[in-house]
Motif scaffolding. Structure first.
Motif, PDB file in Angstrom:
ATOM      1  N   PHE A 337      68.579  40.233  92.871  1.00  0.00           N
ATOM      2  CA  PHE A 337      68.791  38.789  92.783  1.00  0.00           C
ATOM      3  C   PHE A 337      68.097  38.219  91.543  1.00  0.00           C
ATOM      4  O   PHE A 337      67.190  38.832  90.981  1.00  0.00           O
ATOM      5  N   TYR A 338      68.542  37.016  91.165  1.00  0.00           N
ATOM      6  CA  TYR A 338      67.940  36.327  90.024  1.00  0.00           C
ATOM      7  C   TYR A 338      66.681  35.590  90.475  1.00  0.00           C
ATOM      8  O   TYR A 338      66.758  34.638  91.271  1.00  0.00           O
ATOM      9  N   GLY A 339      65.539  36.035  89.978  1.00  0.00           N
ATOM     10  CA  GLY A 339      64.286  35.368  90.302  1.00  0.00           C
ATOM     11  C   GLY A 339      64.067  35.282  91.798  1.00  0.00           C
ATOM     12  O   GLY A 339      64.288  36.239  92.540  1.00  0.00           O
ATOM     13  N   ASN A 340      63.645  34.091  92.244  1.00  0.00           N
ATOM     14  CA  ASN A 340      63.424  33.855  93.672  1.00  0.00           C
ATOM     15  C   ASN A 340      64.609  33.149  94.327  1.00  0.00           C
ATOM     16  O   ASN A 340      64.481  32.615  95.430  1.00  0.00           O
ATOM     17  N   THR A 341      65.770  33.163  93.646  1.00  0.00           N
ATOM     18  CA  THR A 341      66.950  32.495  94.184  1.00  0.00           C
ATOM     19  C   THR A 341      67.693  33.430  95.128  1.00  0.00           C
ATOM     20  O   THR A 341      67.377  34.617  95.250  1.00  0.00           O
ATOM     21  N   ASP A 342      68.722  32.888  95.782  1.00  0.00           N
ATOM     22  CA  ASP A 342      69.602  33.720  96.613  1.00  0.00           C
ATOM     23  C   ASP A 342      70.879  34.070  95.863  1.00  0.00           C
ATOM     24  O   ASP A 342      71.872  34.472  96.467  1.00  0.00           O
ATOM     25  N   ILE A 343      70.853  33.944  94.535  1.00  0.00           N
ATOM     26  CA  ILE A 343      72.014  34.276  93.706  1.00  0.00           C
ATOM     27  C   ILE A 343      71.944  35.762  93.364  1.00  0.00           C
ATOM     28  O   ILE A 343      71.040  36.199  92.646  1.00  0.00           O
ATOM     29  N   PRO A 344      72.850  36.567  93.883  1.00  0.00           N
ATOM     30  CA  PRO A 344      72.786  38.010  93.609  1.00  0.00           C
ATOM     31  C   PRO A 344      73.211  38.330  92.184  1.00  0.00           C
ATOM     32  O   PRO A 344      74.161  37.744  91.648  1.00  0.00           O
ATOM     33  N   SER A 345      72.502  39.249  91.555  1.00  0.00           N
ATOM     34  CA  SER A 345      72.879  39.708  90.219  1.00  0.00           C
ATOM     35  C   SER A 345      73.714  40.978  90.277  1.00  0.00           C
ATOM     36  O   SER A 345      74.476  41.274  89.353  1.00  0.00           O
ATOM     37  N   PHE A 346      73.568  41.726  91.380  1.00  0.00           N
ATOM     38  CA  PHE A 346      74.289  42.983  91.533  1.00  0.00           C
ATOM     39  C   PHE A 346      74.336  43.295  93.018  1.00  0.00           C
ATOM     40  O   PHE A 346      73.470  42.843  93.779  1.00  0.00           O
ATOM     41  N   SER A 347      75.341  44.046  93.447  1.00  0.00           N
ATOM     42  CA  SER A 347      75.468  44.297  94.879  1.00  0.00           C
ATOM     43  C   SER A 347      75.867  45.740  95.149  1.00  0.00           C
ATOM     44  O   SER A 347      77.047  46.077  95.167  1.00  0.00           O
ATOM     45  N   TYR A 348      74.884  46.603  95.306  1.00  0.00           N
ATOM     46  CA  TYR A 348      75.093  48.011  95.649  1.00  0.00           C
ATOM     47  C   TYR A 348      76.167  48.666  94.783  1.00  0.00           C
ATOM     48  O   TYR A 348      77.091  49.300  95.274  1.00  0.00           O
ATOM     49  N   GLY A 349      76.032  48.475  93.477  1.00  0.00           N
ATOM     50  CA  GLY A 349      76.942  49.108  92.530  1.00  0.00           C
ATOM     51  C   GLY A 349      78.110  48.256  92.094  1.00  0.00           C
ATOM     52  O   GLY A 349      78.855  48.653  91.199  1.00  0.00           O
ATOM     53  N   PHE A 350      78.296  47.080  92.683  1.00  0.00           N
ATOM     54  CA  PHE A 350      79.415  46.205  92.327  1.00  0.00           C
ATOM     55  C   PHE A 350      78.927  45.051  91.453  1.00  0.00           C
ATOM     56  O   PHE A 350      77.913  44.417  91.751  1.00  0.00           O
ATOM     57  N   ASP A 351      79.689  44.792  90.377  1.00  0.00           N
ATOM     58  CA  ASP A 351      79.408  43.643  89.519  1.00  0.00           C
ATOM     59  C   ASP A 351      79.711  42.348  90.259  1.00  0.00           C
ATOM     60  O   ASP A 351      80.590  42.311  91.142  1.00  0.00           O
ATOM     61  N   ILE A 352      79.019  41.289  89.861  1.00  0.00           N
ATOM     62  CA  ILE A 352      79.238  39.961  90.449  1.00  0.00           C
ATOM     63  C   ILE A 352      79.488  38.969  89.326  1.00  0.00           C
ATOM     64  O   ILE A 352      78.769  38.966  88.320  1.00  0.00           O
ATOM     65  N   ILE A 353      80.519  38.154  89.486  1.00  0.00           N
ATOM     66  CA  ILE A 353      80.816  37.100  88.516  1.00  0.00           C
ATOM     67  C   ILE A 353      80.821  35.765  89.241  1.00  0.00           C
ATOM     68  O   ILE A 353      81.465  35.616  90.280  1.00  0.00           O
ATOM     69  N   GLU A 354      80.084  34.803  88.697  1.00  0.00           N
ATOM     70  CA  GLU A 354      79.998  33.467  89.289  1.00  0.00           C
ATOM     71  C   GLU A 354      80.978  32.530  88.591  1.00  0.00           C
ATOM     72  O   GLU A 354      80.881  32.297  87.390  1.00  0.00           O
ATOM     73  N   TYR A 355      81.935  32.007  89.367  1.00  0.00           N
ATOM     74  CA  TYR A 355      82.858  30.999  88.862  1.00  0.00           C
ATOM     75  C   TYR A 355      82.436  29.636  89.402  1.00  0.00           C
ATOM     76  O   TYR A 355      81.510  29.535  90.218  1.00  0.00           O
ATOM     77  N   ASP A 356      83.122  28.609  88.965  1.00  0.00           N
ATOM     78  CA  ASP A 356      82.778  27.266  89.447  1.00  0.00           C
ATOM     79  C   ASP A 356      82.920  27.155  90.958  1.00  0.00           C
ATOM     80  O   ASP A 356      82.111  26.519  91.616  1.00  0.00           O
ATOM     81  N   ASN A 357      83.963  27.780  91.516  1.00  0.00           N
ATOM     82  CA  ASN A 357      84.260  27.571  92.932  1.00  0.00           C
ATOM     83  C   ASN A 357      84.183  28.831  93.783  1.00  0.00           C
ATOM     84  O   ASN A 357      84.453  28.776  94.980  1.00  0.00           O
ATOM     85  N   THR A 358      83.853  29.953  93.173  1.00  0.00           N
ATOM     86  CA  THR A 358      83.840  31.186  93.967  1.00  0.00           C
ATOM     87  C   THR A 358      82.954  32.228  93.316  1.00  0.00           C
ATOM     88  O   THR A 358      82.533  32.090  92.161  1.00  0.00           O
ATOM     89  N   ARG A 359      82.679  33.268  94.058  1.00  0.00           N
ATOM     90  CA  ARG A 359      81.909  34.415  93.568  1.00  0.00           C
ATOM     91  C   ARG A 359      82.758  35.654  93.782  1.00  0.00           C
ATOM     92  O   ARG A 359      83.232  35.905  94.887  1.00  0.00           O
ATOM     93  N   THR A 360      82.966  36.425  92.729  1.00  0.00           N
ATOM     94  CA  THR A 360      83.794  37.620  92.846  1.00  0.00           C
ATOM     95  C   THR A 360      82.950  38.884  92.705  1.00  0.00           C
ATOM     96  O   THR A 360      81.860  38.872  92.134  1.00  0.00           O
ATOM     97  N   PHE A 361      83.501  39.973  93.228  1.00  0.00           N
ATOM     98  CA  PHE A 361      82.884  41.286  93.131  1.00  0.00           C
ATOM     99  C   PHE A 361      83.899  42.229  92.490  1.00  0.00           C
ATOM    100  O   PHE A 361      85.104  41.970  92.524  1.00  0.00           O
ATOM    101  N   GLY A 362      83.414  43.318  91.943  1.00  0.00           N
ATOM    102  CA  GLY A 362      84.333  44.281  91.356  1.00  0.00           C
ATOM    103  C   GLY A 362      83.660  45.184  90.355  1.00  0.00           C
ATOM    104  O   GLY A 362      82.445  45.401  90.405  1.00  0.00           O
ATOM    105  N   HIS A 363      84.458  45.674  89.418  1.00  0.00           N
ATOM    106  CA  HIS A 363      83.932  46.559  88.378  1.00  0.00           C
ATOM    107  C   HIS A 363      84.964  46.666  87.273  1.00  0.00           C
ATOM    108  O   HIS A 363      86.168  46.493  87.506  1.00  0.00           O
TER     109      HIS A 363
END
Length: 641
Positions: A337-363
């Motif tokens: 996660f980023y700092g002390n936030t609940d915003i994940p930076s990575f998820s067990y090998g999957f990339d995370i992209i933050e959009y305005d209205n959603t959060r996606t996973f993938g690679h």
């Protein structure tokens, strides 16, 4: 009677019409009303894409450009498939549903899924030291005794730097058993486990080996039995040489790969006016087929439809790849996660992209000739997959239509606060490089000052790049604090690590280069003096001259490393190339040490070197700088990189 029959017929016709049109009307309404995370209806997205493809220039280019195939899905429904361009431009072979492409690093997600399956069965502990699952004394280049966990590896925090050598080949006969290949390719561990994010192909292959050892099955066999077959992915190969799926191999050999170059061209119209146009030129690279010794990290190959099937499994509430829904939920719950936030930076090998209205996973994935993209939102169940046979055409153009703008303004609001990065002032360099061995100098050539970044604050030690009030970078960055006192700027599984005392180290590297260049001109000058008979035999002159030649050769060896990496088709040097360069550097180092000792002795003994006493000081300085640089940057170390 006729009236009654007419009324009955009219009633039946009306009923049939109602029954037949109801599903169509309901479907049309659903299709028009189905809203993507971007806020656009799927029908508007598809209609816009069709209009773009119907543009005259795009129609003309379709059979003259490389392939770009993409697909949009929602749940288990395929909403739109776009097959554009050719898998073979020379023969005008258009890409279609049977076209096969390499998926590159998307292959790593098969390793992570396998790990989670075994964890779910209680056969693997994500927090246990991986030595538990490997033979005794498996590692040879560990710097730290700290335990390394599978969670560390899935977050790319095992501590290993990038491989210096290439472990791909054009000859499948050179492929080794997975365990032997992983042993042979072990890079240096340069970071403390669990701290620094450094993307590692080797670590992913190591995790594949653990899957093989824990399951008791060959890794490729395991993937087929536990991923491909349950999902019905009949048009996918997981092996390094396609022997597990001959159909995929046959189709892959039909796919050529291309480099794309853009240049301006001037066209004269009928009225004599001149128009400027941008011309795309495609240069064939052939099949560009390589066989990877570390195949779990990047050898999965298949069709667009199979890639969509794989991605759809992750938005399926029936969790077809796992026994329990909780396992799939954990996979996308975030592992760093980023700092002390609940915003994940990575998820067990999957990339995370933050959009305005959603959060996606993938690679994403990239091989020598192909590119791949997989992105999905488990909440809305929308997803996009894409494949290309050109390294210059990344297949993600549909993502913005489906998921929205690549922004994260929702994290900073309208009245954002600029982030003060001065407390983190310093020089940073990408950790995905050669932090040890004879390629170590590259680390110091790519550094940048963090002071050059304008940022908007998200939280303490978390920021976005800031460009203007209307534009925000899509990337969130966090600040990491390491046990050795350094700091890192990380996003996902990538990190830029602070380099302590960067300027003196850079000056040392620059001094090494200048000494090599200066030696070249000194030797030229000496040659002219000898021809003019203006020199006399002096003490240690031959050793000093040998040292000057050594500095030139050492510089040339360093330059050759850069040239081989930039111009080669491989992802690194061969072992033979590395050994030749390394031994050459060892000889140069020895000669420079001898020249340094000779210069010191001559200076102390008051014996003149060529061009007098001042030259002896300059010779001492030049050799001392060269020796120091070669030792610090490990320019001779070909065995541990």
């Amino acid at each position: 009677m006729k009236k009654i029959m007419h009324r009955i017929a009219a009633f039946i016709a009306a009923a049939v019409l109602a029954v037949c049109t109801q599903p169509f009307s309901a479907f049309a309404e659903a299709e028009n009303g189905l809203e993507c995370p971007s806020g656009r209806t799927i029908s508007s997205v598809i209609n816009n894409l069709k209009r773009i493809d119907a543009y005259p220039d795009n129609i003309k280019r379709k059979d003259k450009s490389s392939a770009d195939v993409q697909l949009i899905f929602h749940g288990d429904e395929i909403l739109y498939t776009r097959c554009y361009g050719c898998t073979n431009i020379e023969e005008n072979t258009l890409a279609d549903e049977n076209s096969v492409f390499e998926w590159g690093s998307i292959s790593k997600t098969f390793v992570w899924v396998s790990i989670m399956q075994l964890w779910e069965q209680g056969k693997i502990d994500l927090e246990a030291d991986i030595r538990t699952y490997l033979p005794d004394n498996f590692f040879r280049h560990l710097k730290y005794d700290d335990p390394i966990t599978l969670t560390d590896i899935m977050n790319h925090k095992g501590g290993w730097c990038e491989n210096f050598y290439s472990f791909t080949s054009k000859d499948p006969a050179e492929l080794l058993p997975l365990e032997e290949a992983v042993r042979n390719a072990e890079p240096a561990q340069t970071y403390r486990p669990g701290e620094v994010a450094s993307y590692s192909n080797w670590a992913a292959a190591l995790a594949g080996l653990i899957v093989q050892r824990v399951s008791g099955m060959d890794y490729v066999e395991y993937v087929h039995k536990n991923i491909l077959e349950p999902l019905g992915m009949e048009h996918t190969s997981a092996g390094p040489d396609f022997t597990d799926n001959p159909w995929v191999r046959d189709q892959r050999l039909k796919t050529l790969c291309y480099n794309v170059s853009l240049h301006n061209n001037y066209i004269e119209n009928e009225d004599g006016t001149i128009d400027e146009a941008t011309i795309e030129e495609y240069k064939s690279k052939g099949t560009c087929l390589f066989y990877d010794q570390l195949y779990p990290c990047g050898s999965v190959t298949g069709t667009l439809g199979d890639l969509a099937t794989y991605a759809q499994s992750f938005v399926n509430d029936d969790h077809p790849l796992f026994r329990n829904a909780e396992t799939q939920e954990k996979l996308f719950s975030g592992s760093s996660f980023y700092g002390n936030t609940d915003i994940p930076s990575f998820s067990y090998g999957f990339d995370i992209i933050e959009y305005d209205n959603t959060r996606t996973f993938g690679h994403t994935g990239g091989t020598f000739g192909c590119l791949a993209n997989m992105e999905f939102d488990p909440v809305s169940k929308f997803g996009v997959v894409g494949l290309s046979n050109s390294r210059d055409d990344f297949p993600n153009s549909l993502c913005s239509s489906v998921f929205g703008r690549l922004k994260t303004k929702n994290y900073i609001g309208e009245n954002y606060e600029k982030a003060d990065l001065t407390p983190y002032s310093g020089y940073y360099s990408d950790t995905r490089t050669h932090a040890a061995g004879m390629g170590k100098f590259i680390l110091y050539m790519d550094a940048f000052p963090i002071d050059s970044i304008d940022a908007a604050k998200v939280a303490d030690d978390v920021f976005l790049e800031y460009h203007s009030e209307e534009y925000y970078d899509d990337t969130i960055y966090g600040i990491a604090y390491n046990s050795d006192g350094t700091r890192g700027i990380f996003n996902s599984c990538s990190e830029y690590l602070e380099i302590k005392n960067y300027i003196p180290k850079l000056c040392l590297l620059a001094g090494f280069i200048l000494c090599g260049v200066a030696s070249f001109f000194i030797l030229l000058a000496k040659r002219k003096l000898i021809k003019a008979h203006k020199t006399a035999p002096l003490s240690f002159a031959h050793i000093i001259t040998a040292g000057q030649f050594a500095k030139i050769i050492s510089l040339a060896a360093m330059i050759s490393i850069v040239a081989l990496r930039v111009n080669g088709d491989r992802d690194g040097l061969t072992r033979t190339e590395g050994m030749v360069i390394g031994i050459t550097q060892l000889i140069c180092l020895a000669l420079c040490i001898l020249a340094l000792l000779a210069a010191v002795y001559s200076f102390i003994a008051k014996k003149k070197l060529p061009y007098g006493r001042i030259r002896s000081i300059s010779c001492i300085t030049g050799n001392l700088i060269t020796v120091s640089a070669m030792v610090f940057f490990e320019m001779y170390n070909f065995w541990c990189c």
